[in-house]
Write an enzyme that holds these catalytic residues in place. Structure first.
Site, PDB file in Angstrom:
ATOM      1  N   GLU A   1       0.824  -1.378   0.038  1.00  0.00           N
ATOM      2  CA  GLU A   1       0.008  -0.106   0.027  1.00  0.00           C
ATOM      3  C   GLU A   1       1.126   1.377   0.051  1.00  0.00           C
ATOM      4  O   GLU A   1       0.626   2.345  -0.666  1.00  0.00           O
ATOM      5  CB  GLU A   1      -1.058  -0.078   1.303  1.00  0.00           C
ATOM      6  CG  GLU A   1      -2.186  -0.550   0.959  1.00  0.00           C
ATOM      7  CD  GLU A   1      -1.972  -2.106   2.049  1.00  0.00           C
ATOM      8  OE1 GLU A   1      -0.930  -2.552   2.156  1.00  0.00           O
ATOM      9  OE2 GLU A   1      -2.828  -2.440   2.478  1.00  0.00           O
TER      10      GLU A   1
ATOM     11  N   ASP B   1      -2.282  -5.133   2.944  1.00  0.00           N
ATOM     12  CA  ASP B   1      -2.390  -5.605   4.342  1.00  0.00           C
ATOM     13  C   ASP B   1      -3.206  -6.801   4.471  1.00  0.00           C
ATOM     14  O   ASP B   1      -4.222  -7.215   3.801  1.00  0.00           O
ATOM     15  CB  ASP B   1      -3.019  -4.368   5.076  1.00  0.00           C
ATOM     16  CG  ASP B   1      -2.139  -3.330   5.284  1.00  0.00           C
ATOM     17  OD1 ASP B   1      -0.838  -3.527   5.292  1.00  0.00           O
ATOM     18  OD2 ASP B   1      -2.515  -2.182   5.437  1.00  0.00           O
TER      19      ASP B   1
ATOM     20  N   ASP C   1      -5.866  -7.861   5.997  1.00  0.00           N
ATOM     21  CA  ASP C   1      -7.223  -7.529   6.598  1.00  0.00           C
ATOM     22  C   ASP C   1      -8.269  -7.289   5.447  1.00  0.00           C
ATOM     23  O   ASP C   1      -7.813  -7.662   4.102  1.00  0.00           O
ATOM     24  CB  ASP C   1      -7.459  -6.719   7.515  1.00  0.00           C
ATOM     25  CG  ASP C   1      -6.910  -5.118   6.751  1.00  0.00           C
ATOM     26  OD1 ASP C   1      -6.738  -5.045   5.506  1.00  0.00           O
ATOM     27  OD2 ASP C   1      -7.104  -4.098   7.736  1.00  0.00           O
TER      28      ASP C   1
ATOM     29  N   GLU D   1      -9.703  -4.797   3.949  1.00  0.00           N
ATOM     30  CA  GLU D   1      -9.529  -3.601   2.956  1.00  0.00           C
ATOM     31  C   GLU D   1      -8.090  -4.036   2.257  1.00  0.00           C
ATOM     32  O   GLU D   1      -8.128  -3.750   1.177  1.00  0.00           O
ATOM     33  CB  GLU D   1      -8.942  -2.324   3.987  1.00  0.00           C
ATOM     34  CG  GLU D   1     -10.318  -1.775   4.506  1.00  0.00           C
ATOM     35  CD  GLU D   1     -11.597  -1.212   3.559  1.00  0.00           C
ATOM     36  OE1 GLU D   1     -10.917  -0.824   2.507  1.00  0.00           O
ATOM     37  OE2 GLU D   1     -12.697  -1.774   3.815  1.00  0.00           O
TER      38      GLU D   1
ATOM     39  N   TYR E   1       0.927  -5.837  12.603  1.00  0.00           N
ATOM     40  CA  TYR E   1      -0.219  -5.288  12.165  1.00  0.00           C
ATOM     41  C   TYR E   1      -1.021  -4.762  13.043  1.00  0.00           C
ATOM     42  O   TYR E   1      -1.692  -5.273  14.047  1.00  0.00           O
ATOM     43  CB  TYR E   1      -0.920  -6.269  11.151  1.00  0.00           C
ATOM     44  CG  TYR E   1      -1.954  -5.540  10.314  1.00  0.00           C
ATOM     45  CD1 TYR E   1      -1.418  -4.321   9.393  1.00  0.00           C
ATOM     46  CD2 TYR E   1      -3.257  -5.674  10.331  1.00  0.00           C
ATOM     47  CE1 TYR E   1      -2.380  -3.668   8.595  1.00  0.00           C
ATOM     48  CE2 TYR E   1      -4.251  -4.939   9.509  1.00  0.00           C
ATOM     49  CZ  TYR E   1      -3.833  -4.004   8.544  1.00  0.00           C
ATOM     50  OH  TYR E   1      -4.643  -3.307   7.705  1.00  0.00           O
TER      51      TYR E   1
ATOM     52  N   ARG F   1      -4.462  -3.188  12.798  1.00  0.00           N
ATOM     53  CA  ARG F   1      -5.765  -3.320  12.429  1.00  0.00           C
ATOM     54  C   ARG F   1      -6.388  -4.903  12.889  1.00  0.00           C
ATOM     55  O   ARG F   1      -6.249  -5.428  11.862  1.00  0.00           O
ATOM     56  CB  ARG F   1      -6.366  -2.860  11.186  1.00  0.00           C
ATOM     57  CG  ARG F   1      -6.258  -1.255  11.029  1.00  0.00           C
ATOM     58  CD  ARG F   1      -6.726  -0.928   9.768  1.00  0.00           C
ATOM     59  NE  ARG F   1      -6.768   0.676   9.691  1.00  0.00           N
ATOM     60  CZ  ARG F   1      -5.781   1.215   8.936  1.00  0.00           C
ATOM     61  NH1 ARG F   1      -4.831   0.466   8.526  1.00  0.00           N
ATOM     62  NH2 ARG F   1      -5.607   2.635   9.018  1.00  0.00           N
TER      63      ARG F   1
ATOM     64  N   HIS G   1      -6.534 -11.284  13.648  1.00  0.00           N
ATOM     65  CA  HIS G   1      -5.096 -11.565  13.287  1.00  0.00           C
ATOM     66  C   HIS G   1      -4.679 -11.677  14.659  1.00  0.00           C
ATOM     67  O   HIS G   1      -5.160 -11.517  15.832  1.00  0.00           O
ATOM     68  CB  HIS G   1      -4.596 -10.311  12.830  1.00  0.00           C
ATOM     69  CG  HIS G   1      -5.144 -10.153  11.406  1.00  0.00           C
ATOM     70  ND1 HIS G   1      -5.136 -11.124  10.157  1.00  0.00           N
ATOM     71  CD2 HIS G   1      -6.207  -9.154  10.846  1.00  0.00           C
ATOM     72  CE1 HIS G   1      -6.103 -10.268   9.305  1.00  0.00           C
ATOM     73  NE2 HIS G   1      -6.510  -9.424   9.707  1.00  0.00           N
TER      74      HIS G   1
END
Length: 896
Positions: free
Chosen positions: A7, A80, A82, A84, A296, A298, A343
């Site tokens: 990203e 990432d 997740d 998103e 990570y 989130r 996670h």
């Protein structure tokens, strides 16, 4: 070379370092596609097909990835781990396929890693997978729902409630929480009660505090002492008896550490300990993650990888010794509703490195990393062992009883490095007690309860105090004190408690909390003051509107149930188009029902719903809806582009208005007197108090008004002050170069205005003191105007003065000076301005200190230092003159 896409450029830089020269690592810079903000982007008539477009600023990033794929036919999507991140990978694959950069033989794979370390990245590359279709579908469902709610509900708000900006699926529910808490506070009726405390001393001279728990042989409940008279009798009952320690009971207790951080608990703790908002917390954590310092950020999981647990235990043993390491590792159960979005917890990637070892320059990153590191180590440490002590004190006749409670820490365990913050103050059980023995006399102490007395006085509460005769000789402090208290309304939400509440209700998910809280503040529905969240009038009206016309869609249970269904989609157990179909069928019907409503009808409904807050009972018993200014019109809720307000129904004959919040403004509206036959009145409008000359008439529809300047209080207004304001602008006189000089108040405060004969528009110079509008003379006015003309971009200020010149920066880029600034002295170099620490004398600043301050400021603001100047090269030896090249060749060479 395979093309790896992540990203952010920071993440790309770190990963490139681990992968080496065999890979091309590029950044997508977040999402590359989104739904166009226009009708039809989600086609409700054709299976909820979605139209996507690449954002203008993303086109160059997609083009760069497409260009890289020309030289290698392998694409690794490493966004990432997740929902998103999965969606970004899916968007990239779709966009690149559409532009034919991905061909039939292009190898496309998806890799994820929870931490940006060499081991994690290497393992991920060795275990590629396909894009997770159910996770993408969960993203599509959420994005479609947010679009359908926002794009269809927001226009309803614009038409029915001028000034309302938007509504959202989760943001509206979050706003409702804040508005309803404010309404609870406004409706709260405090109840008086009294507490009696006494200060005692042991025979060894150590003092402790106890509270009255028994009176007249009966256990005291909270509201048994209802007034001062009863409190006075209670104090006399305590002071008139000999008291003895009747029992001392000590019980062992233990405290276990909190679980490691997940997204919501990290946001809560950062808010409690640092006052750090959710948005800043997450952006700071993002930078720590991209630099490879933490896992990570989130996540809704609290489990920790086995190897990380062993690393934490080793770090604890190394730093604090064996006794702080429990016999077996602590296992924390993952509470996530959906394992596919869960996670590992948020933890350091290297347990042995604390914040000092990492040498982080950014203050926010340093604080947040230290918090994560301590919480992670603490969660694997031994429990704290405590001793909770309860001391009972009584009179021989059994009529009076007091109790002292406290605790002693026998072994600190995890408390050695970390204790979780609290949303509420400590209770009495957390206080320390001295050694107290059963059967010893309880004599009144000598230091007294002065702190309690001053605390009560600060609150404005009443007190009853009494002194033991011995204590009175040595101290004028009260030995026995009864304090008046009142029940308190529920506290307003902080960002920490709001996140906690949303998590409890199942509203939103960890990745959404920061953006939702930021959105309602950006929309001016909520304001943050001293870390507390207050609803604005605009936010209150939007909430009441939605509760009356779209109640189902901002119900807590409905929103939480919808989140559960979306989790089922991501788990692959529910079809997302079926979910969208059921939602749209009912929601579109609700939208249609409001299309024929007139604004007047909407306002009538809101007026009735808000009546208890808008029109509270008056002390004289008169109708609270009668206009306090004209005494004839009835008050009604009205709206404008700036929000809601209460106005008189006799408009325009009567122009009385006041804000929504309570009736305090009514007391400010009064007639100050008469001048030249006009009534001069003080009134309150949507933008605060103002004074007005006369009333609106057919001939004079806009009577003269003047707002009260900053610092002027409505209660202090007199006729003389009002006439002074209404006389503005003040004419100082003629400028030496021609043109009149005037002073007045404007949107940005007090100012001087002047226009020279050859100037196309006036020059405005700001004044610091509002009183200068009425007192400044011509000499000072001319000087300020001259400074403004010399420095037009400085808002009337002359160029900053150098207090100390330090010389050329060691890395080049210009001189380093200590400057005199509007908000205090600062160090200036190139385009970096670094404020001096408080109490630092500008004369004491050295070049070394200045360079450190500049580096810290540059790192925080993202500005780059200039490259060091290269050493001057020796002139090259002269070569024989070359033949003159043709003009075209020479030009081509220069272009190269």
């Amino acid at each position: 070379m395979p093309v790896v896409v992540v990203e952010s450029p920071a993440k790309a830089k770190t990963i490139n370092k681990y992968l080496g020269a065999g890979y091309t690592v590029l950044a997508s810079y977040g999402h590359v596609r989104d739904l166009p903000p226009k009708d039809g982007s989600v086609d409700t008539e054709n299976g909820f097909d979605m139209t996507w477009e690449i954002a203008n600023d993303s086109r160059k990033h997609v083009s760069a990835i497409a260009e890289a794929l020309k030289s290698d036919n392998a694409l690794i999507l490493a966004t990432d781990p997740d929902r998103e991140g999965e969606a970004i990978s899916w968007h990239l694959k779709e966009a690149l396929t559409k532009r034919r950069s991905i061909k039939k033989d292009t190898e496309v794979s998806r890799v994820t890693f929870n931490a940006i370390t060499k081991q994690a990245v290497t393992e991920a590359m060795a275990n590629p997978r396909d894009i997770d279709a159910p996770l993408v579908e969960a993203y599509l469902a959420r994005r479609a729902l947010d679009y359908l709610v926002g794009f269809n509900l927001s226009p309803v708000l614009w038409r029915k409630l001028p000034g309302a900006k938007s509504a959202g699926r989760v943001q509206s529910v979050c706003l409702r929480l804040i508005v309803e808490r404010e309404m609870e506070i406004e409706a709260f009726d405090p109840r008086e009660y009294w507490q009696v405390k006494a200060q005692f001393a042991t025979p060894r001279g150590q003092e402790y505090e106890a509270r009255l728990t028994m009176l007249a042989g009966k256990k005291l409940d909270r509201f048994d002492l209802e007034n001062r008279t009863q409190a006075d009798l209670a104090v006399q009952a305590v002071t008139s008896r000999d008291l003895t320690v009747t029992s001392v009971e000590a019980k062992p207790a233990s405290r276990n550490p909190s679980a490691p951080f997940m997204t919501s608990t990290l946001q809560q703790e950062a808010s409690r300990k640092f006052g750090m908002g959710a948005k800043i917390c997450m952006s700071t954590a993002q930078r720590l993650y991209e630099a490879g310092h933490i896992t990570y950020m989130r996540t809704d999981g609290i489990d920790m990888a086995p190897e990380a647990v062993q690393e934490a235990r080793a770090a604890i043993k190394d730093r604090y010794g064996d006794r702080y390491v429990p016999s077996s590792p602590r296992i924390y159960k993952n509470k996530a509703k959906n394992a596919q979005e869960a996670h590992e917890c948020i933890r350091p990637t290297d347990m042995a490195k604390d914040a000092e070892a990492l040498k982080l320059r950014d203050a926010d990153q340093r604080k947040l990393y230290d918090l994560i590191w301590k919480r992670t180590l603490a969660c694997q440490m031994e429990a704290a062992r405590l001793e909770r002590t309860t001391v009972e004190i009584g009179s021989r006749d059994g009529q009076v009883g007091l109790r002292a409670t406290g605790q002693v820490v026998l072994f600190d365990g995890f408390l050695k490095i970390y204790e979780e913050g609290r949303d509420e103050p400590l209770d009495e059980d957390d206080k320390r007690l001295p050694q107290i023995s059963e059967g010893e006399p309880a004599k009144f102490g000598k230091t007294g309860l002065r702190a309690e007395y001053e605390k009560a006085a600060t609150r404005g509460d009443d007190v009853v105090e009494a002194k033991d005769s011995a204590a009175a000789v040595l101290s004028d402090n009260a030995a026995v004190l009864a304090t008046q208290s009142h029940t308190q309304p529920p506290p307003r939400y902080t960002e920490a408690t709001l996140v906690k509440k949303m998590e409890e209700l199942g509203i939103g998910r960890p990745s959404t909390y920061a953006s939702v809280i930021t959105t309602i503040q950006d929309r001016e529905y909520v304001r943050k003051d001293k870390n507390r969240l207050f609803p604005e009038d605009k936010g209150r009206i939007v909430t009441i509107f939605l509760l009356n016309f779209f109640k189902r869609y901002i119900e807590y249970d409905f929103t939480a149930a919808l989140e559960d269904e979306l989790d089922d989609v991501s788990a692959g157990s529910k079809d997302y188009k079926d979910l969208l179909g059921r939602f749209w069928r009912d929601f579109s019907a609700a939208i249609a029902e409001t299309s024929d409503l007139r604004i007047a009808e909407v306002l009538d409904v809101l007026d009735d719903a808000l009546a208890p807050q808008l029109y509270p009972p008056r002390e004289d018993g008169s109708d609270p809806r009668i206009c306090p200014l004209c005494g004839e019109g009835r008050l009604h809720l009205k709206t404008s582009r700036t929000g809601g307000f209460v106005g008189c129904g006799n408009y325009p004959e009567c122009r009385y208005t006041r804000p929504i919040g309570g009736d305090a403004a009514e007391a400010e509206d009064r007639v100050l007197g008469e001048d030249q036959g006009d009534e001069i009145s003080l009134r309150t409008g949507r933008f605060g108090p103002y004074v007005q000359r006369g009333e609106a008439t057919e001939e004079n529809k806009k009577p003269k008004r003047a707002s009260l300047p900053k610092g002027w209080q409505a209660e202090d207004m007199t006729l003389e002050k009002a006439l002074t304001l209404l006389s503005l602008p003040r004419h100082i006189g003629m400028h030496p170069d021609g043109g009149e000089v005037k002073t007045n108040f404007g949107r940005f405060g007090p100012y001087i205005m002047h226009q020279l004969p050859d100037e196309s528009k006036p020059v405005y110079a700001n004044l610091k003191d509002p009183q200068d509008v009425f007192e400044i003379g011509m000499n000072r006015a001319v000087e300020l105007l001259a400074e403004k003309r010399a420095n037009p971009g400085g808002r009337g200020r002359a160029a900053a003065k150098a207090l100390k010149e330090l010389g050329e920066h060691p890395d080049g880029g210009g001189a380093v000076n200590v400057m005199e600034g509007r908000y205090g002295p600062y160090v200036k170099w190139d385009k970096v301005n670094a404020t001096l620490p408080k109490d630092t004398n500008p004369d004491d600043v050295t070049m070394e200190m200045a360079v450190a301050l500049i580096a810290e400021k540059a790192a925080k603001s993202g500005k780059k230092a200039p490259k060091k100047k290269a050493a001057a090269k020796k002139p090259a030896a002269k070569k024989p003159a070359a033949k003159k090249a043709p003009a075209r060749k020479a030009a081509a060479k220069n272009d190269e």
